[in-house]
Design a protein around this motif. Structure first.
Motif, PDB file in Angstrom:
ATOM      1  N   ASP A  28       0.838  -1.196   0.000  1.00 21.84           N
ATOM      2  CA  ASP A  28       0.000   0.000   0.000  1.00 21.84           C
ATOM      3  C   ASP A  28       0.876   1.250   0.000  1.00 21.84           C
ATOM      4  N   ASP A  29       0.635   2.158  -0.964  1.00 21.83           N
ATOM      5  CA  ASP A  29       1.431   3.383  -1.040  1.00 21.83           C
ATOM      6  C   ASP A  29       1.327   4.219   0.228  1.00 21.83           C
ATOM      7  N   ASP A  30       0.240   4.068   0.941  1.00 21.11           N
ATOM      8  CA  ASP A  30       0.048   4.861   2.158  1.00 21.11           C
ATOM      9  C   ASP A  30       0.722   4.247   3.376  1.00 21.11           C
ATOM     10  N   ASP A  32       3.885   2.591   5.685  1.00 19.87           N
ATOM     11  CA  ASP A  32       5.243   3.034   5.974  1.00 19.87           C
ATOM     12  C   ASP A  32       6.243   2.055   5.350  1.00 19.87           C
TER      13      ASP A  32
END
Length: 252
Positions: A28-30, A32
């Motif tokens: 997920d790009d969101d 960390d």
């Protein structure tokens, strides 16, 4: 040692190799961490030739720099499906995919490519063997490990004969060796007697390796005053083994 090195993780989607260098691979790009833009599994797919010829800077998009020098291509979730799909590829082409990737994109940029391969004889592992030719086997003392080494040596001979490729063990590294344990002593004696030309320097058992894995770094990223004496000896052994390996490799 002055070489441009690329590490390629094909051993599983848990990405232990990336974790070892402090890289957190996320989907997920969101989240960390870093996401994979161009996965290594694409190399084994039907569209690879199109991707190779039409995407600029493709190798750069596949690789991640580490803080310790080598660049790294992480494993990705597509490797499982790629292994299955390779079963439908004609045998004369099936194990050449990764070798072609090295020839087409990697060879001009890197001096040395190291593959971390699955511990099973699947199509991905065979692609890695075809591309590498030279196998390094780090082994801890034990009866199971000794049997695995014998089986690996025999398996490489069988694959070489069956598929007309020259595969072989280039270096055996006894690891987690304790001078106070009889099992360690007998294991080092065994590999030294059986494989005298390719056995490397035994690597001392040390808590420093595991402690620094948890910190996302290897022993080479640790200052001397932060290592135990065993950690320093282990790092010296790995350096000696690297020098020994480099003397045995030849240019492609």
């Amino acid at each position: 040692m002055g070489h441009e090195v690329l590490l390629v993780d094909l051993a599983g989607t848990q990405n232990d190799l990336a974790t070892h260098f402090g890289l957190s691979i996320v989907e997920d790009d969101d989240a960390d961490g870093v996401t994979i833009d161009a996965p290594i599994s694409a190399v084994f797919g039907d569209d690879w030739a199109f991707l190779r010829d039409n995407i600029d800077d493709l190798l750069d998009r596949m690789t991640f720099p580490t803080d310790e020098g080598p660049d790294l291509i992480p494993a990705d979730l597509g490797l499982g499906g790629a292994d299955n799909n390779l079963a439908n590829v004609p045998l004369e082409e099936r194990y050449q995919k990764l070798d072609g990737f090295v020839e087409d994109l990697v060879a001009d940029q890197y001096d040395l490519v190291i593959f971390d391969l699955p511990g099973k004889e699947d199509n991905i592992a065979l692609n890695g063997l075809f591309a590498a030719r030279n196998v390094v086997a780090p082994l801890k003392p034990g009866a199971f490990e000794r049997d695995q080494l014998q089986k690996l040596d025999a398996t490489l001979d069988e694959i070489s004969t069956d598929l007309d490729v020259d595969l072989g063990l280039a270096l055996i590294i006894p690891t987690i060796i304790s001078s106070q344990e009889t099992l360690s002593e007998s294991f080092v004696e065994y590999v030294t007697e059986e494989y005298p030309e390719i056995v490397g320097e035994p690597v001392t058992k040390t808590a420093d390796i595991g402690n620094n894995q948890n910190a996302g770094r290897t022993l080479y990223a640790v200052p001397d005053d932060e290592l135990y004496a065993t950690g320093k000896r282990a790092r010296e052994a790995y350096s000696a083994n690297t020098e020994q390996l480099l003397t045995q490799l030849t240019d492609r």
